[in-house]
Write an enzyme that holds these catalytic residues in place. Sequence first.
Site: not given
Length: 538
Positions: A380, A506, A508
């Site tokens: 990001c 993102h 994750e």
Amino acid sequence: MRTKYIFITGGVLSSLGKGLAAASIAAVLECRGLRVTNQKLDPYINVDPGTMSPFQHGEVFVTDDGAETDLDLGHYERFTSTRMGKSNNLTTGQVYFSVITKERRGDYLGKTVQVIPHITNEIKDYIRQSSEGFDVALIEIGGTVGDIESLPFLEAIRQFRNEVGKQNAIFIHLTWVPFIKTAGEVKTKPTQHSVKALREIGIQPDILLCRTEEFLSEDIKAKIALFCNVEEAAVFTAKDVSCIYEVPLIYHREGLDQKIVDLLNIWTGQPHLEAWENVVQKITSPSYEVNIAIVGKYVNLTDSYKSLNEALVHGGIGNDCQVNLRFVDSEKIEKDGLNHQLENVDGILVPGGFGNRGIEGMIQVIRYARENKVPFFGICLGMQMAVVEFARHVCGLEKANSSEFDENTPHPVIDLLPEQKAVQEMGASMRLGSYPCRLSDASLACEAYGEVEIGERHRHRYEFNRDYQERLEACGLRITGRSPDGRLVEIVEIKDHPWFLGCQFHPEFKSRPTEPHPLFQRFIEAALRYRKKRAEDQ
């Protein structure tokens, strides 16, 4: 099968780990073949945590459907196969917003709108609707018993239990049993008072989960049971552990899941926990190790990067490797320079964030990673700063920047998304949720994913400015991920570097211990290669 409900409350103090407990119980029940879902009821008046400071709230977890939610939903997703969404997180703000909207519409037919029954009915309706289609719903009540903000939620679940019956809903209370070192003994009084406060509002716990440093003796369990009006067999130890993925295994060894299915009259077989045993074995007995620096602006509260930290651990699991995390404050780098803070680091990750504080420190770190061939992963904001660094120091665009930080920059290589320019409100107004992305062949990204069409979760307003695409590509920047229409740049890489990748999304948020995200797995793999090369060169 009719849906069964498990309500999880917490007492004595905050940060006991209710979310982790709820996720771990869900994991064991899922391993028994049950369809499970989790819900988080948050007592704050914010509609969602999207505009809250990471230092106050920790990470904002983004779901596929674009909800900005509590970080506990990240635990729920990592521990089970159920994807969370907007319906899995309810706040006081959402409840009151809905009730007031209904009142303005005239839905209550002139009645006086009150906490009981209108607010509590709204909460109960939410619980029912969000649990449809599942065998078991685990509902975590945020906050601590005794907080005034939690009272409407506690009253709602008290009523709910009476409506569905004792064999269809149970209460689990997570509490703290401290060990006083000077006295050399554990103290049960905080737990007694916590349960007393819960009983005063009409809730009698069916199970007590006692958070403590060591396993409780039978005598201590008997004492707690006596004073808290529960049976001895319903008092369980929630022992501190170094590896959170061990918690489901501990709960099973303690017999917690068996007690739950007995109370709820659920017939299941024994759980298949081999996958969790394998995860714990790889974390506790790794063959290798790497040092990863996380360079960000919220490093003083590690919960700000909860999913990120866990995804790196998952990447380690996929490489039989221990991942040592080093948190580096990018603002301090601005003031003091690198100053050996990246010494002996095998990989550098720059995560997301908002605001201009610390961004020049990030740019210094990215330049260090690029010039010294250190594996780099930008997420990001980290990806955006990688583009800015490349534009400044490789393409010669000295004052290149993001228009988020400098509206007058002559080279806005990162700029506001066109659809964001007319947006006035901050809450839930970014590019949020899962979007498709098309990868280029022969790229690090495509090699990691093993496919050219992927979907990842986003949370941003600014994007790569395609007016600078030709200039940056001519200097060696590779755009290897785009939106299907080619309009938005999602992934950048650079030539002549062993592993340098930035992504606008993102990743994750989609990583699990049993299924490490491919980008994190490849990043840790690159860090291992770098560590080996560094050892050979010394």
